[in-house]
Design a protein around this motif. Structure first.
Motif, short mmCIF file in Angstrom:
data_model
loop_
_atom_site.label_atom_id
_atom_site.label_comp_id
_atom_site.label_asym_id
_atom_site.label_seq_id
_atom_site.Cartn_x
_atom_site.Cartn_y
_atom_site.Cartn_z
N ILE A 77 0.83 -1.20 0.00
CA ILE A 77 0.00 0.00 0.00
C ILE A 77 0.87 1.26 0.00
O ILE A 77 0.61 2.22 -0.72
CB ILE A 77 -0.95 -0.01 1.22
CG1 ILE A 77 -1.98 -1.15 1.07
CG2 ILE A 77 -1.66 1.34 1.37
CD1 ILE A 77 -2.86 -1.36 2.29
N GLN A 81 1.19 4.49 -2.58
CA GLN A 81 0.97 5.86 -2.11
C GLN A 81 2.13 6.79 -2.47
O GLN A 81 1.92 7.98 -2.72
CB GLN A 81 0.77 5.86 -0.59
CG GLN A 81 -0.55 5.28 -0.13
CD GLN A 81 -0.68 5.31 1.38
OE1 GLN A 81 0.26 5.66 2.10
NE2 GLN A 81 -1.85 4.94 1.88
N ALA A 236 -1.35 3.45 5.94
CA ALA A 236 -2.06 2.54 5.05
C ALA A 236 -3.53 2.37 5.44
O ALA A 236 -4.25 1.57 4.85
CB ALA A 236 -1.37 1.17 5.06
N ASN A 284 -6.15 -8.72 -0.91
CA ASN A 284 -5.72 -7.33 -0.99
C ASN A 284 -4.31 -7.20 -1.55
O ASN A 284 -4.01 -6.26 -2.30
CB ASN A 284 -5.78 -6.68 0.40
CG ASN A 284 -7.21 -6.40 0.84
OD1 ASN A 284 -8.09 -6.18 0.01
ND2 ASN A 284 -7.45 -6.41 2.13
N ASN A 288 -3.45 -5.08 -4.88
CA ASN A 288 -2.48 -3.99 -4.82
C ASN A 288 -1.30 -4.22 -5.75
O ASN A 288 -0.80 -3.27 -6.37
CB ASN A 288 -1.98 -3.81 -3.38
CG ASN A 288 -2.94 -2.99 -2.53
OD1 ASN A 288 -3.00 -1.77 -2.64
ND2 ASN A 288 -3.71 -3.66 -1.69
#
Length: 313
Positions: A77, A81, A236, A284, A288
């Motif tokens: 994550i 970002q 996150a 997830n 991602n």
């Protein structure tokens, strides 16, 4: 459980695709470092996931593994970002490797000191052996071997074993550590120095974000952004998840009253919770990674739609 195994299989396919694409031409520095980081993340997550599904009822080890996988999700994550995060991860990898080599070299130097101190005591045994009758030599040899056992038993060694001392003797073992061990670690440190030089040269040459910054400025920026796992989880948006996973795993892994009572006790509800978290985290993680691969165009084709034929292979 079937869904977990299917997710692990998909992650393997993704890892294989990244590997097969390793020789693709015209890659930029983001692509090159991302491929290496993602492959290491995937390999670690797959290994930990397999451990969990193959070692059910081992609550302590499975909680440690699920925490490790959770940290992998947080890392992915943060990669999405912050486009600079992949470089920080790579620099941390180099720094961690350096610390490990320096630790092992320091430990080797400590072992050499211990063996050198022991050699002085051992030489007295040799003097005594030269004066005893031939019939007593086997007994003296056993005394010498017991001396070797004491050295290994009473000290912390990672480079020397009892078999080394039995085969080489003290003086030759010391010689080997000095003439082979020390140069080996010096060579590894030199390789890391060279890798670091190339890394910073590439950053300044090919990454626009660092083009006008010195090596020292980049290092300072990387070090400044080092934060603990709770802060990472907060960034996150997984702070609550962190509090539970870390709280539970810590209570099990430390030698406390709770761990003494429960770490060896199988609780089906706890195992169900671990498997459920594993499925959520893997889903997830897959999403991602797919997003990151598309964002930075790491592959010449999309992996979001894995064909049934690929899944079956």
């Amino acid at each position: 459980m079937e869904q977990v195994q299917a997710l692990i299989k998909e992650l393997r396919i993704i890892n294989k695709m990244i590997y097969l694409n390793r020789e693709f031409q015209n890659k930029n520095i983001v692509t090159i470092k991302s491929e290496m980081i993602l492959r290491n993340i995937l390999a670690s997550i797959i290994k930990s996931s397999n451990y969990i599904i193959n070692n059910q009822k081992n609550i302590l080890q499975n909680m440690i593994s699920i925490r490790f996988i959770f940290e992998g999700l947080i890392t992915l994550i943060l990669l999405i970002q912050d486009e600079k995060y992949v470089f920080k991860l790579y620099y941390d990898l180099l720094s961690s490797e350096r610390k490990n080599i320096e630790y092992r070299k320091n430990q080797l130097e400590q072992e050499i000191k211990v063996l050198e101190n022991s050699a002085g005591k051992f030489s007295k045994n040799i003097e005594v052996t030269s004066m005893i009758n031939l019939e007593e030599i086997p007994r003296q040899e056993e005394i010498d071997l017991e001396f070797f056992r004491e050295i290994i038993r009473d000290n912390f060694f990672i480079h020397t074993s009892y078999n080394d001392l039995y085969k080489n003797g003290l003086n030759f073992q010391i010689y080997c550590l000095k003439e082979e061990g020390i140069p080996f670690y010096d060579k590894e440190l030199k390789k890391l120095d060279d890798e670091e030089v190339i890394f910073f040269q590439d950053l300044k040459s090919h990454a626009k974000l660092f083009k006008n910054k010195s090596k020292e400025e980049i290092q300072k920026e990387f070090k400044k952004t080092r934060i603990n796992w709770r802060e990472k989880a907060k960034q996150a948006n997984l702070e609550n998840e962190y509090d539970y996973i870390y709280g539970f795993s810590s209570s099990l892994s430390h030698f406390s009253g709770y761990s003494l009572l429960t770490s060896s006790t199988y609780d089906p509800l706890e195992e169900e919770m671990i498997l459920r978290r594993l499925e959520i985290y893997l889903e997830n993680i897959k999403n991602n990674i797919n997003y990151y691969i598309e964002k930075y165009q790491l592959l010449p084709y999309s992996i979001l739609y894995i064909t049934n034929e690929e899944k079956d292979n």
